[in-house]
Structures are given as C-alpha cells and as structure tokens.
Write a protein that holds these residues in place. Structure first.
Motif, PDB file in Angstrom:
ATOM      1  N   THR A  69      12.528  40.666  35.533  1.00  0.00           N
ATOM      2  CA  THR A  69      13.010  39.440  36.254  1.00  0.00           C
ATOM      3  C   THR A  69      11.816  38.421  36.096  1.00  0.00           C
ATOM      4  OG1 THR A  69      14.496  40.694  37.390  1.00  0.00           O
ATOM      5  CG2 THR A  69      14.070  38.448  38.283  1.00  0.00           C
ATOM      6  N   LYS A  81      16.719  37.828  41.774  1.00  0.00           N
ATOM      7  CA  LYS A  81      16.189  36.675  40.904  1.00  0.00           C
ATOM      8  C   LYS A  81      16.012  35.782  41.818  1.00  0.00           C
ATOM      9  CE  LYS A  81      17.102  33.998  36.624  1.00  0.00           C
ATOM     10  NZ  LYS A  81      17.789  34.019  35.365  1.00  0.00           N
ATOM     11  N   GLU A  87      11.235  36.977  32.967  1.00  0.00           N
ATOM     12  CA  GLU A  87      12.510  36.070  32.794  1.00  0.00           C
ATOM     13  C   GLU A  87      12.437  34.625  33.291  1.00  0.00           C
ATOM     14  OE1 GLU A  87      16.987  35.826  33.709  1.00  0.00           O
ATOM     15  OE2 GLU A  87      16.235  37.834  33.623  1.00  0.00           O
ATOM     16  N   ILE A  88      11.802  34.712  34.604  1.00  0.00           N
ATOM     17  CA  ILE A  88      11.310  33.584  35.326  1.00  0.00           C
ATOM     18  C   ILE A  88      10.262  32.744  34.626  1.00  0.00           C
ATOM     19  CG2 ILE A  88      10.687  32.544  37.442  1.00  0.00           C
ATOM     20  CD1 ILE A  88      11.929  35.088  38.728  1.00  0.00           C
TER      21      ILE A  88
END
Length: 520
Positions: free
Chosen positions: A351, A294, A354-355
């Motif tokens: 990820t 992340k 998500e970001i």
C-alpha cells in the motif's frame, strides 16, 4: 576510618554504609573507568583521521578487523587516558539525582521470572532484535575486566566466568548447534512468554510502549517485502492480546556512527504505544481492512513526509499506523482463513508503494518518463526503440528530452545524463523546458558538492509546488535504488532528505529581501 566513618566491615553488596562499603563504592566507580578505558586499549583501535585521535573498539556492535592499530596511553592527557575515563564516570554520577531528595534504583530482572505488581508498573521497553546483535557475546569484552576488579565486592553478580548466554532472547543458530529452526523457536516462544507476562501485569491506566527498529528490506519473498524481525515481534505482541493505539518515529541514532556513514542504516526507532485489545473487538474482512489501511496510510504518510523523515526509515515508520488498523480487530478474515501478521506486513508495504506511485501522476510527463526509464535501466544505456515506445506512452519524445538537457541519445542507444554531465549553470527561471527530474538532480548534485548551502540557493528559486514535487521524487528514487541495491545512489537521496530542513532554512534566508545596508 580517619574521618569517623563506621568500621562495621559490612560491604556494599549487603547494603552496608560504613567505611568498607564506601571504599567498595569508590572501587566500583574506578572499575567502570577501567572498563571504559578497555574500549580504547585494544589492538583493534584504529586511527580517526579527521579527528586526529584514536577511534575506540566499539564504533558499532561488533569487533571489526583492522589492518593496523593505534595505541592509547592511559597516563597521558590524550585520547583514552584514564583520568578522562574517570571524569566521564563522575559526570554520569553527578547527573543521577534528577529530583532533590530522590534516589534511583536499577535492578536487573528477567521479565519472565520476576514478581511484579500490576498496580505499580509502567512498561517501556526496547525488545531484542531477532538475530541482529548478540549483546551477551559482546558484553564479555567488558565483563571480564569488571569481574577481575569486582568479583570480591559483588560475588553473586560475578559468579560466572563469562556473561550467561542461554537465557538471551536472540535467534542465533550457533547457540543451537547450527539449528536455525530451533533458534527461531527459542526467540518466538520467549517473546510470546514475555508479552503474555506484560499483558498480565499491564496497568490499564497507562499505555505500554515499546521501541523497535529493524530494516524491512532484509527479507523479500514472491509476495512482497516483509521482515522476520518485525513479523516475529508483532506476532507475539498481537497474539497475546495487545493492540497498537499510537505510533511515531523517534530519531535515536547519530548520523556520524560508523554504521550510518555511507550506508542506508536506519536513523530512527519506531515507538509503538499499546493497550489491551477489548475482548469484544470486531472482526474485519480483507476488503474492509485494505480500504481502511489505504485511508490511514495516506494520512500518516502525509504527516511523515512533512517531517522530512529519512527515506530509509519511511518503510518501517508506516508499520505502526498499518498495524494499528490490523491489531484493533480480533481477526481479519479472507478467503483462505485468517490474515496473518506476515500477510498484513506485505499489504502495508504494498500500500505504501501504491500511494507513492500515485503521486507520480502529479509529475510532468518528462519526469514520469525519466522515472520509468530509471527504474528499468538506472543510468545505463537502453535501446532507442524501447525509449521511443515509452515516450509515446507518456506523450513526450526522445528528441524533446535530449533538447531538455537530461537525456543522451546516440547510435541507437539512450541513457539518462549523470549529474556530473548536467549543465553547470542552471536555473529554473531560465530553463525553457523545466522538469522536476532535472530540478531534483541539480538539487542533489549541489548538495553532494556543496552541502545544504549550495542546494539551498537552488531550492530558493523553486516554487512551493516544484519543491514539494522534487522532495516527493527523492523518496521515490530512494525506494527504487534501495530495491535495486544501488547503494551509492540510495545513500545520496537518503542523506539529502535527512538534511532537507537545513536546505529549506538556507532557501528561506536566501529568499529574504536584502536591507539597504546589505546591498551597499
């Protein structure tokens, strides 16, 4: 012979330098011209409307069906003429001696069968693309004409009637009597063997680089998005002891190529710079890997977005930095055992989502509502009650969004306004309820109707923060459209971001103070 050249009857294939070899060299170049001409002399050549010329056979790596065809005249001065083909070959030959007194030598080799010295080899390769393109099959179109002209000059090179197919590293089932599993095994074992050989001769003083492009959304499973092409290649690369130490996207495709017009085709290839993984490389846990992933992707994503990378390329561009984290470990352990490349790819894509989702918190409440609604309904109608519940959750109201000018509500139904329904004369300064959603839609609409010039004039009126938010929203909207298979919408967002540098340049010029002479 008349010029005094030696008459030793030694051909070019055996290293001759006399009259016969010279004549065969000229004949070889002329054969190249014939082969180039063949691309314009087939019955699948169509008419290029905007260019008023003949479109060649291979606009992409396939032989298409056409309803009608245009015929080229090799003896004319128009498209596909023979002397034009000769001129292209001459131009290429003229470019060859890049350094005075040097010579370039090209040889065809099989990486798994050729003797190579580990002290002399620098490897940069563009490996096969799983089952995407059958180059050997396509090569037959040109090979048959080269063989007809040159089989007496290069008897060994043209010893087969058609291009050899068996050794080619592709996962095409028809080569294996329709057995998909056998085709996959052929590709996977061949790739692993190739990387093992490269690993054995790899010069530690120089990194090994490879270029790869394979659209990730090609394979979706219950766990997330991955890609058979990427997964197979990376499995072979990492299992043979390589780690990714550097990566960046390189724009390798023309925007005007046929597969790139009106589609979400990849525009970039990803360069993976690799070195041998140290024998004492550490082991990681799943939790540690995810936390590091992340951090790395957040940093890499910021850099990538600043370059205006097309959204269609973003998903494969983050594979590099993600795999750099994964491959530096000897293994990543989780409860069920060792994390596979497939699982790592799923986590990398998850990820990324998500970001990108986290960036929504920076948007205004109205835009966050519009984005959530668009993800569920697109531009179709939905129930007023659902819209109201979602509005309450975002601390806005349906009535307020109707008044803001981007929502239509009637008879218990609600829908987002299409771009052609938005107010014609719009300016962020005069909009009493400014939203990033509306600014983005006006920008994209202006770009669609008037290109970079028109979009740039609107862009110039946005603050730096508003402009960055609009750009970020375009990436998010592209992702939604691509996942939902809303191709037309996805293409527009992708094209807009791809042209973002031009839009900002127009905006910069529009923002410059006018000189007195210009005002007069």
């Amino acid at each position: 012979l008349a010029s005094g050249m030696a008459d030793n009857q030694e051909g070019i294939d055996s290293g001759g330098s006399g009259a016969r070899a010279y004549a065969e060299a000229v004949g070889t170049y002329l054969a190249f011209a014939v082969d180039r001409g063949a691309d314009y002399y087939s019955t699948v050549c169509s008419w290029h409307n905007s260019g008023e010329k003949i479109r060649n056979t291979f606009g992409r790596q396939a032989i298409p069906m056409v309803w009608d065809y245009a015929e080229g005249n090799p003896f004319s001065k128009s498209t596909g003429n023979f002397l034009g083909a000769v001129a292209w070959i001459v131009k290429v030959i003229g470019e060859l001696p890049a350094i005075e007194g040097s010579e370039g030598i090209a040889t065809q080799r099989d990486v798994n069968a050729s003797p190579l010295s580990d002290s002399e080899v620098v490897i940069a390769t563009d490996p096969p693309y799983y089952d995407n393109i059958g180059y050997a099959d396509l090569s037959d179109f040109f090979y048959v004409w080269l063989r007809r002209a040159l089989r007496r000059v290069f008897p060994e090179l043209f010893s087969t009637v058609l291009v050899p197919k068996t050794p080619e590293l592709v996962a095409t089932p028809y080569r294996f009597a329709g057995d998909k599993k056998q085709a996959e095994q052929h590709f996977e074992s061949g790739m692993r063997e190739a990387f093992e050989r490269i690993h054995a001769i790899h010069n530690p003083a120089v990194p090994f680089s490879l270029y790869y492009a394979f659209k990730q959304s090609e394979k979706t499973d219950s766990e997330g998005i991955a890609s058979t092409g990427w997964e197979t290649m990376l499995n072979a690369l990492i299992s043979t002891g390589f780690q990714v130490v550097g990566t960046w996207p390189v724009r390798t495709e023309r925007g005007t190529r046929s597969t790139g017009i009106g589609t979400n085709a990849l525009a970039s290839s990803i360069v993976l710079v690799c070195r041998k993984r140290p024998s004492d490389a550490p082991v990681s846990t799943r939790g540690k890997f995810i936390a590091e992933l992340k951090r790395e992707l957040a940093s890499s994503l910021k850099t990538l977005l600043e370059t205006n990378i097309p959204p269609v390329d973003l998903q494969q561009a983050v594979i590099g930095p993600g795999m750099a984290v994964y491959s530096k470990y000897r293994e990543v352990r989780e409860a069920e055992g060792t994390m596979s490349v497939h699982d790592a790819l799923v986590l990398i894509n998850g990820t990324l989502d998500e970001i990108l989702n986290e960036e929504e918190t920076e948007l205004d409440d109205h835009t966050r509502w519009a984005l959530a609604w668009f993800e569920q309904y697109g531009l179709d109608e939905g129930d007023y009650g659902v819209a109201e519940v979602l509005a309450n959750a975002k601390a806005v109201s349906v009535r307020g969004m109707v008044e803001a000018g981007f929502l239509h509500s009637r008879a218990g139904k609600v829908r987002l306004l299409r771009r052609d329904e938005l107010a014609d004369e719009w300016s962020p300064e005069s909009d009493t309820t400014f939203t990033i959603w509306e600014a983005t839609q006006h920008l994209v609409s202006a770009f669609d109707g008037g290109g970079e010039e028109r979009a740039g004039r609107i862009f110039a009126k946005l603050t730096e923060e508003q402009a960055e938010s609009a750009k970020s929203l375009c990436y998010r909207l592209y992702t939604i459209c691509d996942r939902k298979r809303w191709t037309e919408e996805a293409v527009l967002y992708n094209t807009f971001i791809s042209s973002f540098s031009g839009v900002t340049e127009v905006a910069r010029e529009a923002s410059k103070p006018k000189m007195q002479s210009e005002l007069i």
